[in-house]
Scaffold this motif. Structure first.
Motif, PDB file in Angstrom:
ATOM      1  N   PRO A  51       0.833  -1.200   0.000  1.00  0.00           N
ATOM      2  CA  PRO A  51       0.000   0.000   0.000  1.00  0.00           C
ATOM      3  C   PRO A  51       0.866   1.247   0.000  1.00  0.00           C
ATOM      4  CG  PRO A  51       0.123  -0.921   2.200  1.00  0.00           C
ATOM      5  CD  PRO A  51       0.876  -1.868   1.309  1.00  0.00           C
ATOM      6  N   LEU A  52       0.242   2.398  -0.128  1.00  0.00           N
ATOM      7  CA  LEU A  52       0.961   3.673  -0.102  1.00  0.00           C
ATOM      8  C   LEU A  52       0.903   4.282   1.295  1.00  0.00           C
ATOM      9  CD1 LEU A  52      -0.367   5.319  -3.396  1.00  0.00           C
ATOM     10  CD2 LEU A  52       1.898   4.314  -3.048  1.00  0.00           C
ATOM     11  N   ILE A  53       1.920   5.041   1.664  1.00  0.00           N
ATOM     12  CA  ILE A  53       1.863   5.887   2.846  1.00  0.00           C
ATOM     13  C   ILE A  53       1.527   7.288   2.345  1.00  0.00           C
ATOM     14  CG2 ILE A  53       4.393   6.112   2.798  1.00  0.00           C
ATOM     15  CD1 ILE A  53       2.151   6.395   5.930  1.00  0.00           C
ATOM     16  N   VAL A  54       0.437   7.858   2.859  1.00  0.00           N
ATOM     17  CA  VAL A  54      -0.088   9.124   2.346  1.00  0.00           C
ATOM     18  C   VAL A  54      -0.092  10.161   3.462  1.00  0.00           C
ATOM     19  CG1 VAL A  54      -2.065  10.253   1.270  1.00  0.00           C
ATOM     20  CG2 VAL A  54      -1.516   7.886   0.685  1.00  0.00           C
ATOM     21  N   ALA A  55       0.534  11.294   3.237  1.00  0.00           N
ATOM     22  CA  ALA A  55       0.539  12.385   4.211  1.00  0.00           C
ATOM     23  C   ALA A  55      -0.829  13.063   4.257  1.00  0.00           C
ATOM     24  CB  ALA A  55       1.616  13.401   3.844  1.00  0.00           C
ATOM     25  N   ASN A  56      -1.184  13.585   5.419  1.00  0.00           N
ATOM     26  CA  ASN A  56      -2.424  14.348   5.582  1.00  0.00           C
ATOM     27  C   ASN A  56      -3.655  13.571   5.126  1.00  0.00           C
ATOM     28  OD1 ASN A  56      -0.862  16.624   6.417  1.00  0.00           O
ATOM     29  ND2 ASN A  56      -0.461  17.103   4.263  1.00  0.00           N
ATOM     30  N   ALA A  57      -3.654  12.281   5.390  1.00  0.00           N
ATOM     31  CA  ALA A  57      -4.757  11.447   4.920  1.00  0.00           C
ATOM     32  C   ALA A  57      -5.985  11.570   5.808  1.00  0.00           C
ATOM     33  CB  ALA A  57      -4.312   9.988   4.841  1.00  0.00           C
ATOM     34  N   ILE A  58      -5.775  11.529   7.139  1.00  0.00           N
ATOM     35  CA  ILE A  58      -6.889  11.602   8.085  1.00  0.00           C
ATOM     36  C   ILE A  58      -6.559  12.631   9.162  1.00  0.00           C
ATOM     37  CG2 ILE A  58      -8.215  10.338   9.825  1.00  0.00           C
ATOM     38  CD1 ILE A  58      -7.984   7.852   8.170  1.00  0.00           C
ATOM     39  N   ASN A  59      -7.318  13.730   9.189  1.00  0.00           N
ATOM     40  CA  ASN A  59      -7.131  14.804  10.165  1.00  0.00           C
ATOM     41  C   ASN A  59      -5.690  15.319  10.188  1.00  0.00           C
ATOM     42  OD1 ASN A  59      -8.334  16.504  12.147  1.00  0.00           O
ATOM     43  ND2 ASN A  59      -7.385  15.311  13.785  1.00  0.00           N
ATOM     44  N   GLY A  60      -5.100  15.421   9.022  1.00  0.00           N
ATOM     45  CA  GLY A  60      -3.740  15.921   8.911  1.00  0.00           C
ATOM     46  C   GLY A  60      -2.666  14.923   9.281  1.00  0.00           C
ATOM     47  N   LYS A  61      -3.055  13.681   9.536  1.00  0.00           N
ATOM     48  CA  LYS A  61      -2.109  12.642   9.937  1.00  0.00           C
ATOM     49  C   LYS A  61      -1.913  11.645   8.792  1.00  0.00           C
ATOM     50  CE  LYS A  61      -1.936  13.998  14.317  1.00  0.00           C
ATOM     51  NZ  LYS A  61      -2.914  15.097  14.251  1.00  0.00           N
ATOM     52  N   PRO A  62      -0.734  11.010   8.731  1.00  0.00           N
ATOM     53  CA  PRO A  62      -0.496  10.004   7.684  1.00  0.00           C
ATOM     54  C   PRO A  62      -1.343   8.753   7.896  1.00  0.00           C
ATOM     55  CG  PRO A  62       1.560  10.760   8.692  1.00  0.00           C
ATOM     56  CD  PRO A  62       0.456  11.234   9.563  1.00  0.00           C
ATOM     57  N   ALA A  63      -1.587   8.056   6.818  1.00  0.00           N
ATOM     58  CA  ALA A  63      -2.297   6.778   6.872  1.00  0.00           C
ATOM     59  C   ALA A  63      -1.827   5.921   5.713  1.00  0.00           C
ATOM     60  CB  ALA A  63      -3.806   6.979   6.796  1.00  0.00           C
ATOM     61  N   LEU A  64      -2.062   4.618   5.810  1.00  0.00           N
ATOM     62  CA  LEU A  64      -1.772   3.716   4.703  1.00  0.00           C
ATOM     63  C   LEU A  64      -2.992   3.650   3.805  1.00  0.00           C
ATOM     64  CD1 LEU A  64       0.593   2.962   6.584  1.00  0.00           C
ATOM     65  CD2 LEU A  64       0.376   0.624   5.736  1.00  0.00           C
ATOM     66  N   ARG A  65      -2.747   3.747   2.504  1.00  0.00           N
ATOM     67  CA  ARG A  65      -3.837   3.725   1.533  1.00  0.00           C
ATOM     68  C   ARG A  65      -3.788   2.422   0.734  1.00  0.00           C
ATOM     69  NH1 ARG A  65      -5.070   9.207  -1.092  1.00  0.00           N
ATOM     70  NH2 ARG A  65      -5.980   9.345   1.013  1.00  0.00           N
ATOM     71  N   PHE A  66      -4.876   1.671   0.805  1.00  0.00           N
ATOM     72  CA  PHE A  66      -5.008   0.395   0.104  1.00  0.00           C
ATOM     73  C   PHE A  66      -5.828   0.607  -1.160  1.00  0.00           C
ATOM     74  CE2 PHE A  66      -4.098  -0.492   4.482  1.00  0.00           C
ATOM     75  CZ  PHE A  66      -3.292  -1.623   4.473  1.00  0.00           C
TER      76      PHE A  66
END
Length: 294
Positions: free
Chosen positions: A109-124
């Motif tokens: 998956p990708l690591i995405v900056a500012n994904a949830i409430n300005g925090k990083p998350a993994l994107r599947f």
């Protein structure tokens, strides 16, 4: 006699040739359409999880904002992510002997900056991406299990089926995510073994949710954004896959997740109400989730 032997040899050679199959070519990586990404760490090497499962020591982090007793796996989008050019190869946290890893490049998956409430998350990507940890969540070895997740889904459609995590080999084994078979019409569901597909709640696409599943004493209890959702659902489980899969439910059915996962905590025990609320308060404040306690 010699003619008979020669004939038998010929038959054997033909039979062996018919049984031989050509190995399939490896799957190509799915092209990504995700927005720009930030990599919290880079490496040119993908490590591989051990093939065995067992009992792992608890995560021990001084000053942790959550209870650490019985905390077997803690994955945070803002820490412990190992990636190459934005593609995640492994995910872990300090103090844990467990890592969730991609087994081949197509599953990263990708690591995405500012994904949830300005925090990083993994994107599947909803197609190939899935991580695997050498950790059993089988009911026989882990009768009490609590799974806490902060996530969003890019789709609210109930089909195709998609799982946030799981270890399902066909018996409605422990797994949670999107399914179209809940009797109440909910799109977020949990597999309850003998109880089949249990509808938990209905969510909208691209919204952040904090969900908790507690499997214990052959019962399933769930909470959504701080509020109790389903309680004391009969859930008796048989054999299931011996690894935990994240962003899917294993290679038997896959059911790939399409969306973001910011944080995942797995306890091999049941939390007290005060402990559960402590985790909810931490995650709610961090990811901007409005808790709806009575």
């Amino acid at each position: 006699m010699n003619r008979t032997i020669a004939w038998l040899v010929l038959v054997a050679v033909v039979a062996f040739a018919c049984q031989k199959k050509e190995e399939p070519a490896p799957a190509a990586a799915h092209p990504s359409t995700a927005p720009s990404v930030a990599t919290t760490a880079t490496t040119a090497t993908t490590t591989t999880a051990t093939a065995t499962t067992g009992t792992f020591s608890d995560v021990k982090l001084e000053g942790a904002p959550v209870p650490v007793s019985g905390l077997q796996l803690w994955l945070r989008g803002d820490y412990g992510v190992t990636a190459t050019e934005g593609k995640v190869t492994s995910w872990a946290v300090e103090g844990s002997s467990l890592k969730a890893e991609a087994k081949d490049p197509a599953e990263q998956p990708l690591i995405v900056a500012n994904a949830i409430n300005g925090k990083p998350a993994l994107r599947f990507d909803g197609d190939h991406n899935m991580l695997e940890a050498p950790m059993s969540i089988e009911a026989e070895s882990t009768p009490e299990l609590t799974v806490i997740s902060v996530w969003s889904s890019a789709t609210a459609d109930k089909n195709p089926l998609r799982k946030l995590y799981g270890a399902d080999d066909g018996g409605y084994d422990r797994a949670a995510g999107i399914d179209d078979r809940a009797s109440d019409g909910s799109n977020y569901t949990v597999f309850a073994g003998s109880g089949g597909v249990v509808g938990i709640f209905t969510f909208a696409a691209n919204t952040t949710n904090l969900t908790i599943e507690n499997y214990a004493n052959k019962k399933l209890n769930t909470w959504v954004n701080g509020a109790a959702a389903k309680s004391n659902i009969a859930a008796e489980y048989d054999h299931m896959l011996n690894h935990l899969y994240i962003g899917g439910t294993g290679h038997t059915y896959t059911e790939s997740w399409k969306g973001d996962l910011a944080e995942l905590l797995i306890y091999k025990r049941t939390l007290t109400d005060d402990e559960r609320k402590k985790v909810e308060d931490y995650l709610g404040a961090k990811y901007g989730v409005k808790l709806t306690r009575p």
